[in-house]
Design an enzyme around this catalytic site. Structure first.
Site, PDB file in Angstrom:
ATOM      1  CE  LYS A   1      40.478  30.793  45.457  1.00  0.00           C
ATOM      2  NZ  LYS A   1      41.139  29.902  44.552  1.00  0.00           N
TER       3      LYS A   1
ATOM      4  CE  LYS B   1      36.857  37.815  42.276  1.00  0.00           C
ATOM      5  NZ  LYS B   1      38.076  37.232  41.702  1.00  0.00           N
TER       6      LYS B   1
ATOM      7  CE  LYS C   1      32.464  31.773  44.160  1.00  0.00           C
ATOM      8  NZ  LYS C   1      33.462  32.132  43.140  1.00  0.00           N
TER       9      LYS C   1
END
Ligand code: TYM
Length: 334
Positions: free
Chosen positions: A199, A114, A196
């Site tokens: 969203k 991230k 993965k």
């Protein structure tokens, strides 16, 4: 009678939920209600570790709460609440920050991913996020934490922090274990099936949102990346696309993988993709209907949020108070 064990988990209200959230976590949460005392949380304080638009976050917090109820979580049996309504989460985070090492947090793979995507000006909150997650779990003395595979490392860190605290200051926290369902622990992207399903993916064809309509679901499955072999066989290493679809079909129908392979032994990819899409759409249709019913009554949602936050607060406060005492933080009666 033996005391029931405690299951704790949470989900961030960022973006719409995906099929990965549903099969990796929410579906297991619903099933665990039979055998565990369950606590489920809409983790809005986790969501602000990356920039958010305030009005959107408010809206999504309500939607996420309604979605949890729509999946079958019973707000009268399980504890289901919004994280920010229980200030003990923030305070325990601080106490645990003082028992966590920089090196431990630097090793978290989700932080590495991230922060790389964020580029510069990475927030301290993003770095510290696993400690907030540890505080969530430990406040409720959870025995198991039902999550998808991507959260395993965070649950293990939580256990390490709890163990260190207990060894240094005396037994305060229950040591939790991650819990995974039989299937669905990692649902992958429909476009890049080794990654993965997420969203936050920019390509909307890569994920199924729990609020997608039937046509969209079928279209996205039709476009799912597979291979050129035309054999429906579970082999994640060599056939990641088809294996991911088999996994999804297994979650949608509760059928075992060998059963699915023989069911489609003479079928082509087109027919198989259609069957996956139709079964997922049937399952989500019921969920969506309930979601809209819950969301249409904001007064009732607020009543349930308040009732559950009060219950959560009293459980959380007991643990917080114990941790404060162990550390020598005074509590003056007011
Ligand atoms: P979050 O909001 O990213 O995801 C919620 C849950 O969904 C699972 N999940 C998946 N499972 C399988 N396949 C996928 N593609 C997939 N994508 C998501 C996640 O593993 C998770 O279980 N930090 C957590 C929220 C959290 C939490 C906690 C969880 C906050 N406090 C305490 C457990 C206990 C998160 O961001 O999950």
């Amino acid at each position: 009678m033996e005391k029931r064990k405690i299951a704790y988990s949470a989900i961030q209200p960022s973006g719409t939920f995906t099929l990965g959230n549903y099969y990796g976590a929410l579906k297991n949460w619903v099933n665990l209600q039979k055998d565990f005392n369950c606590c489920f949380c809409v983790a809005n304080l986790h969501a602000i570790t990356v920039p958010q638009v305030a009005s959107e976050l408010r809206k999504r917090t309500f939607e996420s709460y309604a979605l949890l109820l729509a999946t079958g979580i019973d707000p009268n049996e399980s504890l289901v609440y919004v994280q920010s309504e229980v200030p003990a989460h923030s305070e325990l985070t601080w106490l645990l920050n003082c028992c966590t090492y920089m090196g431990e947090l630097s090793r978290m793979t989700q932080y590495k991913d991230k922060s790389q995507r964020q580029g510069k000006n990475i927030r301290v909150g993003l770095f510290d996020y696993p400690v907030l997650m540890a505080a969530d779990i430990l406040l409720y003395q959870a025995n198991i934490v039902p999550v998808g595979a991507d959260q395993k490392q965070h649950v293990e860190l939580c256990r390490d922090i709890a163990e260190r605290f207990n060894n240094t200051y005396g037994k305060t926290f229950t040591l939790p274990e991650p819990y995974f369902g039989v299937s669905g622990r990692k649902i992958n992207s429909l476009q890049e099936p080794t990654k993965k399903m997420s969203k936050s993916d920019e390509n909307q064809n890569s994920y199924i949102s729990l609020l997608d309509n039937k046509d969209t679901i079928i279209r996205k499955f039709k476009r799912a990346v597979t291979d050129s072999e035309a054999i429906i066989q579970y082999d994640p290493e060599n056939k990641p696309g088809v294996s991911n679809l088999i996994e999804i079909y297994s979650c949608a129908t509760d059928k075992k993988i060998p059963e699915i392979e023989s069911e489609f032994s003479n079928a082509g990819y087109g027919d198989f993709k259609l069957a996956v899409g139709e079964n997922v759409a049937i399952q989500l249709e019921t969920l969506q209907k309930k979601f809209h019913e819950y969301l249409s009554d904001k007064g009732e949602l607020e009543r349930l949020m308040k009732m559950n936050a009060q219950k959560a607060e009293s459980i959380a406060y007991r643990t917080l108070s114990k941790a404060r005492k162990r550390l020598g933080i005074i509590e003056i009666k007011k």
